[in-house]
Design a protein around this motif. Structure first.
Motif, PDB file in Angstrom:
ATOM      1  N   SER A  50      33.251  30.845  38.858  1.00 31.93           N
ATOM      2  CA  SER A  50      34.312  30.539  37.903  1.00 31.93           C
ATOM      3  C   SER A  50      35.514  30.044  38.697  1.00 31.93           C
ATOM      4  O   SER A  50      35.389  29.736  39.871  1.00 31.93           O
ATOM      5  CB  SER A  50      34.662  31.784  37.099  1.00 31.93           C
ATOM      6  OG  SER A  50      35.105  32.791  37.986  1.00 31.93           O
ATOM      7  N   ILE A  51      36.652  29.952  38.058  1.00 32.98           N
ATOM      8  CA  ILE A  51      37.830  29.352  38.688  1.00 32.98           C
ATOM      9  C   ILE A  51      38.126  29.983  40.054  1.00 32.98           C
ATOM     10  O   ILE A  51      38.140  31.202  40.205  1.00 32.98           O
ATOM     11  CB  ILE A  51      39.041  29.454  37.739  1.00 32.98           C
ATOM     12  CG1 ILE A  51      40.162  28.582  38.259  1.00 32.98           C
ATOM     13  CG2 ILE A  51      39.510  30.880  37.561  1.00 32.98           C
ATOM     14  CD1 ILE A  51      41.241  28.351  37.227  1.00 32.98           C
ATOM     15  N   GLY A  52      38.353  29.130  41.036  1.00 32.02           N
ATOM     16  CA  GLY A  52      38.650  29.598  42.378  1.00 32.02           C
ATOM     17  C   GLY A  52      37.486  30.302  43.046  1.00 32.02           C
ATOM     18  O   GLY A  52      37.619  30.884  44.117  1.00 32.02           O
ATOM     19  N   LEU A  53      36.329  30.262  42.421  1.00 33.90           N
ATOM     20  CA  LEU A  53      35.106  30.886  42.944  1.00 33.90           C
ATOM     21  C   LEU A  53      35.236  32.393  43.118  1.00 33.90           C
ATOM     22  O   LEU A  53      34.392  33.024  43.761  1.00 33.90           O
ATOM     23  CB  LEU A  53      34.726  30.260  44.293  1.00 33.90           C
ATOM     24  CG  LEU A  53      33.945  28.957  44.228  1.00 33.90           C
ATOM     25  CD1 LEU A  53      33.643  28.461  45.634  1.00 33.90           C
ATOM     26  CD2 LEU A  53      32.615  29.204  43.503  1.00 33.90           C
ATOM     27  N   GLU A  61      34.667  37.296  36.474  1.00 33.11           N
ATOM     28  CA  GLU A  61      35.132  35.999  35.966  1.00 33.11           C
ATOM     29  C   GLU A  61      36.486  35.696  36.584  1.00 33.11           C
ATOM     30  O   GLU A  61      37.234  36.606  36.939  1.00 33.11           O
ATOM     31  CB  GLU A  61      35.246  36.088  34.434  1.00 33.11           C
ATOM     32  CG  GLU A  61      35.516  34.801  33.708  1.00 33.11           C
ATOM     33  CD  GLU A  61      34.366  33.803  33.738  1.00 33.11           C
ATOM     34  OE1 GLU A  61      33.194  34.240  33.790  1.00 33.11           O
ATOM     35  OE2 GLU A  61      34.639  32.591  33.762  1.00 33.11           O
ATOM     36  N   MET A  69      40.335  33.789  36.228  1.00 35.24           N
ATOM     37  CA  MET A  69      41.252  33.246  35.218  1.00 35.24           C
ATOM     38  C   MET A  69      42.364  32.528  35.947  1.00 35.24           C
ATOM     39  O   MET A  69      42.741  32.886  37.056  1.00 35.24           O
ATOM     40  CB  MET A  69      41.798  34.339  34.302  1.00 35.24           C
ATOM     41  CG  MET A  69      42.939  35.138  34.881  1.00 35.24           C
ATOM     42  SD  MET A  69      43.392  36.524  33.806  1.00 35.24           S
ATOM     43  CE  MET A  69      43.819  37.715  35.087  1.00 35.24           C
ATOM     44  N   ASN A  70      42.841  31.469  35.321  1.00 31.91           N
ATOM     45  CA  ASN A  70      43.847  30.622  35.947  1.00 31.91           C
ATOM     46  C   ASN A  70      45.187  31.339  35.971  1.00 31.91           C
ATOM     47  O   ASN A  70      45.830  31.508  34.945  1.00 31.91           O
ATOM     48  CB  ASN A  70      43.957  29.312  35.166  1.00 31.91           C
ATOM     49  CG  ASN A  70      44.647  28.259  35.994  1.00 31.91           C
ATOM     50  OD1 ASN A  70      45.408  28.583  36.893  1.00 31.91           O
ATOM     51  ND2 ASN A  70      44.385  27.010  35.683  1.00 31.91           N
ATOM     52  N   ALA A 115      42.971  26.971  40.720  1.00 29.81           N
ATOM     53  CA  ALA A 115      41.929  26.060  40.266  1.00 29.81           C
ATOM     54  C   ALA A 115      41.416  25.122  41.344  1.00 29.81           C
ATOM     55  O   ALA A 115      40.264  24.719  41.328  1.00 29.81           O
ATOM     56  CB  ALA A 115      42.442  25.238  39.087  1.00 29.81           C
TER      57      ALA A 115
END
Lengths: 253, 253, 253, 253, 253
Positions: C26-29, C126, C128-129, C192
């Motif tokens: 997911s965002i930023g791994l 997960e 999140m930004n 991101a």
């Protein structure tokens, strides 16, 4: 992928040697304008619809009544000495051009229904790109079957000798020819960039020879045609939302 | 491709002549804002969901509870002398617009469920592009079936006489008409570029006449509507990752 | 289109009230880095894989051994007085985000397997930004089911009250809720634009409270996380050919 | 969508512990050049083809004979004391990279055929992006199964310890590992922008250790490799028409 | 996806060792121009058509008669001492290039029909990109099967020794070879940017050696070829509407 196209009848009407006019949109909208003009002028009744998950999702609203994207209207005729001898008139109208791979399944559904309803003649209305040159703004026709070939001479319509007819009309023509049905395609001149009421009027002049009960005073016709054109354009502008025609589900936020 | 759309009921509730309000997003989000406002104001209970592999993959989190992308909320009503006579209210909400080819299968699932649950009236909320002109910011409606046609007069709602209704509301209307169900579509004015709380408030004014238990003080409504708008926007911004809405599997690296 | 997603077990292991950690990217791994860190630190054994024609075509090579794109690792635990009481730990890892329409079939396969293997708790990792703002770099969580709701309090994790969880975690959450399984999703802050070892470390701080056998010295963790990040990036750069991710067969010449 | 990939045998040959070399194109075409070099040098006979509607539509013409896009050549060997002990050699060649979702079905067809024909070892040739740095231009390998692991030591091939192998070779590796077959993948250095005869020569040096009957004078090899490269490029340039690789039927006019 | 391609016979004709000429469009339209020239010069009769929902939707109009996009014409021959010994000639023509994934199903339908109708020889006409260099403007050929291999010598046609034949001709060649039918492909030089009557004339010179009843005065041929070229171009320009070749249903307004 097998097609899901079906005909739903709102009411069952008995036909006997009827003529079917097919008016899906084409260049300059001349076919749609002409087909709608016939439905409104002769006050035909909505009797059926053609349905598919692959047709665009909208209701057409006319005089406050909703209809699906493809409608079949019909009515009885009083045959004159002049014009075509057929007791009923059936008109299929729409505002969208189906995707190319839907055209043969749609044609099959229409021709099957015609065969089961003892339809005599199929007349497809179509536009052709005639440019701005007024000399070129003549209606041409392609016919298949003896009866329709004779119509060309009877009404002095110039035949397209070499060329192509694309879209639903093209498929209807070769499938009618292949399966032994009488069909004619009238190609009205249209300008590509905007709805073309004058081109539709040209097309109506030829149709009115075949269906003389359509009283064709030039002035009201042009006014009516321009009104239909305006209505169709306004309808889409007024109510469409952003992204409404996307192919994918769209998430808001 | 046959659709995989199904309804899953969290709990089975008995309905008797209920009204169903359908609020998928449309222009300016007016339909979503209004439908969510009804669910929250009337404290309706989540009773079911509609599921499909083709819906976008997300959980909605509200007060710490997760829900799928399409929810069905319901509750009992106390009918007033004023407003609609129906004992229950059912509201279907979502944050996404399904892809066009899902709309007829989705409509079929909704209408089947309505028929099995003795639903009386279907009210689809929809936005229409009204521009910035405040004079044009009036709610219009399209109705099918005698009962819904009368609602137009009862609540003095202006009828859309000529035009189009696109999206889920458009398909719901013509399928309701075709299968003999009573349906009405309220078209609220919306601005295309951003969520439009004022347009949603206009829509709620009409809904509140039908459902007078919704206490409609202008100020709290606008505040609530603006809050919902802010929530929905923030929700997507906060947690979405890069490429999350791609159609293809995405490899990281 | 019915999905072809299947689980293949390299060896069958008996589980009893195990916890499953799901770490797709997911965002930023942050989720992948954290899940890989757990597998490596606890020396879990590869016991199964999830396979599909629609997953990207590659072998992951780790210590000279090849694996398919989705791996399931597992191992026994020594439960402490602190942390979660579960005898086994199962971790599902991957380097790719499946296409959206695969997420419900994939979720169904995972949840079915969990049910057949007596899994107690599902924990989805997960991202999140969270932007660059360090104050916002806090781990949030969404839980469904009583047991997982309590975990929020037990470990003092802040709850996401309003918002959305997208991707595999989003579908896992609502499907777990819908089918009565206990699930929790930890949302770690990520930037991101690049793999974010610091965000992953934040996420690991929370995981380490639940699984205290993971010794969490900040320095080695950051080093390890940065190493994993570097490995994953290098892996793709080193061996990929031109056009390797095209959707179409590609002709050379 | 179930795959239509099938193997057609021009002639049935009996195999006994044969080695299969798979040479679909990869970066710098090193795998294709090397595989074609083996076929031509050892004068292997075309014995079968792999067919699919989803493969690109062309005939390969070699010495005036036509072949489908995927060919299987085979021949008997005289085993030396040096090199691999196998009585037959089978080489699968092509000029195109199949679309990603075809790779698992194609792998299944190849591995099934290998199992039915008593194949001993599968050797996939693959390119890897090594840049211009001559130091990096070393052949690496990934092996699965004891026999192939030993080949790494026997021939002093450096192992890829961490990374990824994508494309057909990647899927062959993990499917061979998963189903208990011995497989090795040789990764030859290639430059991304053009067919790379030098990279192919590097790869051939390693192959020639295993198959010492391939006489490997550097000069003829480079010449041959450059010729193959030129042939493959010219073939496409010479005869391809406009739009030939379109996904849609194209109308001329 | 199984193909829906079928042959429909307008009339059943008995064939005995006929030759089939296949002329789908290729570079510079040389194959189409040549195939149409044969049909018109030898006054062959339309006996069948090949149909599919995936072919483009249009009718071809020639001398006022409509035909589907693929036509099969045939006629009896008077064999000379010179030229090919075959009692009938069958020519398959079209104006469109089918999408790549249709070519194997289309080939299967054509070859099956050939087998059932005792066809002796298949001759595929194809264009090849020869640039402007007049020296390169030579016809090449690829043949499979003894009989067709001999034709190369009989008529002094230069063989393509190394290269590729793409499109329908490429698939016809390898499928004919694979299933033991005699086939030859003539590759005429064509310029990519426009219909190339001179290239078609080159191709016809070779065909006329095999079919000497085609009287080949250079002047009329060039005129005829240029006329066909002009007809085909004009046909598309004259009648096509906006958006007619879209893949999606298009809504007007």
């Amino acid at each position: 992928m097998p097609s899901d196209i079906t005909i739903h009848e709102y009411k069952h009407m008995k036909f006997d040697k009827a003529m079917v006019i097919v008016g899906f949109p084409s260049i300059g909208l001349v076919s749609s304008i002409a087909a709608n003009f016939i439905v409104r002028t002769l006050k035909l009744e909505k009797i059926a619809t053609i349905l598919s998950d692959d047709f665009p999702p909208y209701s057409l609203v006319h005089e406050g009544e909703v209809s699906p994207p493809v409608r079949i209207h019909a009515g009885n005729r009083m045959c004159d000495e002049k014009g075509e001898k057929c007791d009923q008139l059936i008109v299929i109208t729409s505002e969208f051009m189906p995707a190319p791979n839907l055209l043969r399944p749609l044609t099959a559904v229409i021709l099957d229904w015609c065969r089961h309803n003892d339809v005599n003649t199929i007349m497809a209305l179509e536009g052709m790109n005639a440019g701005d040159n007024p000399e070129q703004r003549e209606v041409l026709a392609v016919a298949t079957g003896d009866k329709c070939k004779k119509m060309l001479a009877n009404y002095s319509i110039k035949e397209l000798r070499e060329g192509m007819v694309s879209g639903l009309s093209g498929v209807l023509l070769y499938e009618a020819e292949r399966t032994g049905m009488d069909a004619i395609c009238l190609l009205g001149p249209g300008r590509a960039d905007y709805p073309d009421a004058r081109g539709a009027a040209r097309l109506m002049e030829v149709v009115a020879k075949m269906l003389p009960e359509i009283k064709l005073d030039p002035d009201p016709l042009f006014k009516e045609a321009e009104q239909i054109e305006k209505d169709m354009k306004a309808a889409f502008q007024a109510i469409k939302g952003p992204g409404k025609r996307q192919d994918e589900s769209v998430l808001y936020g």
